[in-house]
Design a protein around this motif. Sequence first.
Motif, PDB file in Angstrom:
ATOM      1  N   GLU A 133      11.721 -25.813 -24.694  1.00 43.44           N
ATOM      2  CA  GLU A 133      10.792 -26.173 -25.823  1.00 43.44           C
ATOM      3  C   GLU A 133      10.987 -25.986 -27.256  1.00 43.44           C
ATOM      4  O   GLU A 133      10.605 -24.837 -27.638  1.00 43.44           O
ATOM      5  CB  GLU A 133       9.419 -25.763 -25.387  1.00 43.44           C
ATOM      6  CG  GLU A 133       8.436 -26.054 -26.417  1.00 43.44           C
ATOM      7  CD  GLU A 133       7.004 -26.244 -25.656  1.00 43.44           C
ATOM      8  OE1 GLU A 133       6.380 -27.559 -25.342  1.00 43.44           O
ATOM      9  OE2 GLU A 133       6.297 -25.299 -25.633  1.00 43.44           O
ATOM     10  N   SER A 134      11.639 -26.637 -27.915  1.00 38.94           N
ATOM     11  CA  SER A 134      12.142 -26.378 -29.017  1.00 38.94           C
ATOM     12  C   SER A 134      12.063 -27.554 -30.285  1.00 38.94           C
ATOM     13  O   SER A 134      12.605 -27.384 -31.151  1.00 38.94           O
ATOM     14  CB  SER A 134      13.749 -25.998 -29.294  1.00 38.94           C
ATOM     15  OG  SER A 134      13.823 -25.066 -28.115  1.00 38.94           O
ATOM     16  N   GLU A 135      11.524 -28.725 -29.707  1.00 39.26           N
ATOM     17  CA  GLU A 135      11.436 -29.655 -30.500  1.00 39.26           C
ATOM     18  C   GLU A 135      10.035 -29.521 -31.496  1.00 39.26           C
ATOM     19  O   GLU A 135       9.211 -29.131 -31.054  1.00 39.26           O
ATOM     20  CB  GLU A 135      11.121 -30.953 -29.981  1.00 39.26           C
ATOM     21  CG  GLU A 135      10.792 -32.283 -30.493  1.00 39.26           C
ATOM     22  CD  GLU A 135      11.922 -33.076 -30.912  1.00 39.26           C
ATOM     23  OE1 GLU A 135      12.983 -32.691 -30.518  1.00 39.26           O
ATOM     24  OE2 GLU A 135      11.643 -33.969 -31.495  1.00 39.26           O
ATOM     25  N   PRO A 136      10.694 -29.421 -33.029  1.00 42.21           N
ATOM     26  CA  PRO A 136       9.489 -29.182 -34.041  1.00 42.21           C
ATOM     27  C   PRO A 136       8.072 -30.037 -33.548  1.00 42.21           C
ATOM     28  O   PRO A 136       8.399 -31.178 -33.312  1.00 42.21           O
ATOM     29  CB  PRO A 136      10.036 -29.480 -35.269  1.00 42.21           C
ATOM     30  CG  PRO A 136      11.592 -29.102 -35.068  1.00 42.21           C
ATOM     31  CD  PRO A 136      11.717 -29.659 -33.465  1.00 42.21           C
ATOM     32  N   GLY A 137       7.057 -29.183 -33.542  1.00 43.23           N
ATOM     33  CA  GLY A 137       5.800 -30.277 -33.285  1.00 43.23           C
ATOM     34  C   GLY A 137       5.108 -30.181 -31.902  1.00 43.23           C
ATOM     35  O   GLY A 137       4.137 -30.219 -31.702  1.00 43.23           O
ATOM     36  N   THR A 138       6.069 -29.380 -30.887  1.00 36.31           N
ATOM     37  CA  THR A 138       5.818 -29.456 -29.615  1.00 36.31           C
ATOM     38  C   THR A 138       5.676 -28.028 -29.058  1.00 36.31           C
ATOM     39  O   THR A 138       6.533 -27.217 -29.241  1.00 36.31           O
ATOM     40  CB  THR A 138       6.930 -29.930 -28.716  1.00 36.31           C
ATOM     41  OG1 THR A 138       7.482 -31.365 -29.294  1.00 36.31           O
ATOM     42  CG2 THR A 138       6.716 -30.345 -27.191  1.00 36.31           C
ATOM     43  N   PHE A 139       4.460 -27.719 -28.605  1.00 35.43           N
ATOM     44  CA  PHE A 139       4.223 -26.381 -27.917  1.00 35.43           C
ATOM     45  C   PHE A 139       3.329 -26.356 -26.916  1.00 35.43           C
ATOM     46  O   PHE A 139       2.159 -25.474 -26.788  1.00 35.43           O
ATOM     47  CB  PHE A 139       3.538 -25.525 -29.196  1.00 35.43           C
ATOM     48  CG  PHE A 139       2.577 -26.214 -29.989  1.00 35.43           C
ATOM     49  CD1 PHE A 139       2.729 -27.051 -31.006  1.00 35.43           C
ATOM     50  CD2 PHE A 139       1.201 -26.045 -29.474  1.00 35.43           C
ATOM     51  CE1 PHE A 139       1.425 -27.879 -31.561  1.00 35.43           C
ATOM     52  CE2 PHE A 139       0.094 -26.371 -30.204  1.00 35.43           C
ATOM     53  CZ  PHE A 139       0.303 -27.479 -31.223  1.00 35.43           C
TER      54      PHE A 139
END
Lengths: 171, 435
Positions: B92-98
């Motif tokens: 989980e490192s895609e900006p916007g994804t948490f």
Amino acid sequence: MSGSAHQAVHDAEYQPVFVGEARAKLEALFPRYPTRQACLLPALWMVQEARGWVSERGIAEVADVLGLTPAYVKGVVTFYTMYHTHPVGRHFIQVCTTSPCNICGAEDVVKAFLQHTGCGELGATSPDGRFTVIEVECLGACGFATPVLIDDDFIEGITPERVPGLLQGYK
Amino acid sequence: MGYPHPSHPGEQPLLSKYFGDPGARSYEGWVKRGGYESLRKALGMTRDQVTEEVKASGLRGRGGAGFPTGLKWSFMPKEVTRPHYLVCNADESEPGTFKDREIMRWTPHQLLEGCAIAAHAIGAERVYIYIRGEFTAEYRILLEAVEEATRAGALGADVFGTGRRIEVIVHRGAGAYICGEETAMMNSIEGKRGNPRIKPPFPAQAGLWACPTTINNVETLGSVPHIIREGGAWYKGLCRGNPKSTGTKLFSVCGHVQRPGNYEVVMGTPMKDLIFGMCGGMRPGRTLKAVIPGGSSVPILTAAEIEDCQLDYEGVAARGSMLGSGGMIVMDDSTDIVYQVMRLARFYAHESCAQCTQCREGTAWTTRILERILAGKGKPEDLELLLDLADNMTGKTICVLSDSCAAPVVSAIAKFRPEFEAYLNRTRPPVLATA
Ligand SMILES: Cc1cc2nc3c(=O)[nH]c(=O)nc-3n(C[C@H](O)[C@H](O)[C@H](O)COP(=O)(O)O)c2cc1C
Ligand code: SF4
Ligand code: FES
């Protein structure tokens, strides 16, 4: 840079990590993977946890226990951003400034950290050796801007106002 | 639920039902909430039956690409002549994804149960969960959960006395966005630099240590126990008229909404319901300017384009973007699009593994040109140059990181061109001191 002077000192003081309990802990990982090489990232984590950073001597030791060459291990170490290849402050502060946090004011949070730690600039260690502050890319907590990682503590919703109080917890 | 906010009536919490409930975190707590019943049920089914059930559910990969999960599992060889592996992508490192972090943090056993069912379906005895290095708390939670589940016999050498061996190993990354790409992840687990591999061969043929491997996202695997429990047909019924996008999906909404967080809704829910209803819309006095709907790697949408946009794979594609990971970055009218596109380009430049020239040079030059535009030193031909670069970065590299950098740039220039031109013709003051 003062970093190179540090490096020599630390290297001279280097004590092997993988003896006794730590050695046993590493060897307990071996059966979990079909190759020793796969234990490289875990072994590097163990060195960094024990010594605070991964020096040339640390690289050589890891290479030795896993049957790899130091050049190979160094190539892997430098690929990953979380391994420190030079000493850092006692507390390592990482502030996310990627777009989602950026539009919520992350750059002001960075400024507050630089000011209140005395680090002055990104990547530098404060004169008292207490802090190093860097900007990082997305920490995977974008809904809780601004997330900050201080050592292993993942802290969310940081605003510039919260910075001085937060730092008091890190001596 | 809209964690950290109370559940909204528009939501359908399935995976997120126990977010915020610390009692759900332990093995015992999970079992009390019906946990591990699906695993027992799956172990009573054949490999093919489990895969067929997942195929029937219509579940598609939640990591970004939306590939049908059951179909992916069916690519694994039927005969197990060498080890088969399952890799759970928790990078989980895609900006916007948490969202994945929340699943691991609150319901680690939901993930482990999904991993075990998937391992059974693909004939794997070993599962590696690759978690990003920064998630230290979740790493410890998972280690503890694996230990508990192993002690209880839900994992290990003889799962629930069925003779089936399923071991889960939690492997910690060390800071590299690119390791979220499936073949880079395999190299990283093998103790190598995280460089993506050229495909084919695909992981089902030659993955980890050249053995058949399936890789799935945390949310994908977390959905599996629900499908096994309630049935594929039931899951497929969770949609709003589009049978190609089924089930519930966690949307991570961040940026300029009043209540950012994770919202779990049925596929096909209108995007406006999510942004303006559940998330409370913009801050007072602000209006919506743009949305990047699927993590930072997808084309940007204007406020007008999200009118009537359905939140499912086809709905977002029909508006010219992608559902991706479901990480939605919402920007109001205070946003400097040029500056944010530069920040995203800088992200990709920083994260490029540098194997491919187009990507290594393209991401770096894109960043540099955007920086000089923002410093008031742009040249009239710069926008054409950026588009030309983007063209050379799309569809020509080993993995799609390069394309991901180009997508926001191209779409932002197409949709917000006057903002770039304002910097170029100096009607807007520079915001960067040096380029
Ligand atoms: C540059 C890049 C980064 C990626 N990062 C992630 C990630 O952080 N998490 C994830 O689940 N998938 C990520 N993916 C997608 C994976 O390659 C892969 O498609 C996914 O894990 C498959 O699982 P799924 O079918 O369950 O979605 C990334 C892909 C690329 C090209
Ligand atoms: S496209 Fe970029 S990140 Fe992907 S393999 Fe090539 S250089 Fe590496
Ligand atoms: S952009 Fe800051 S945590 Fe994701």
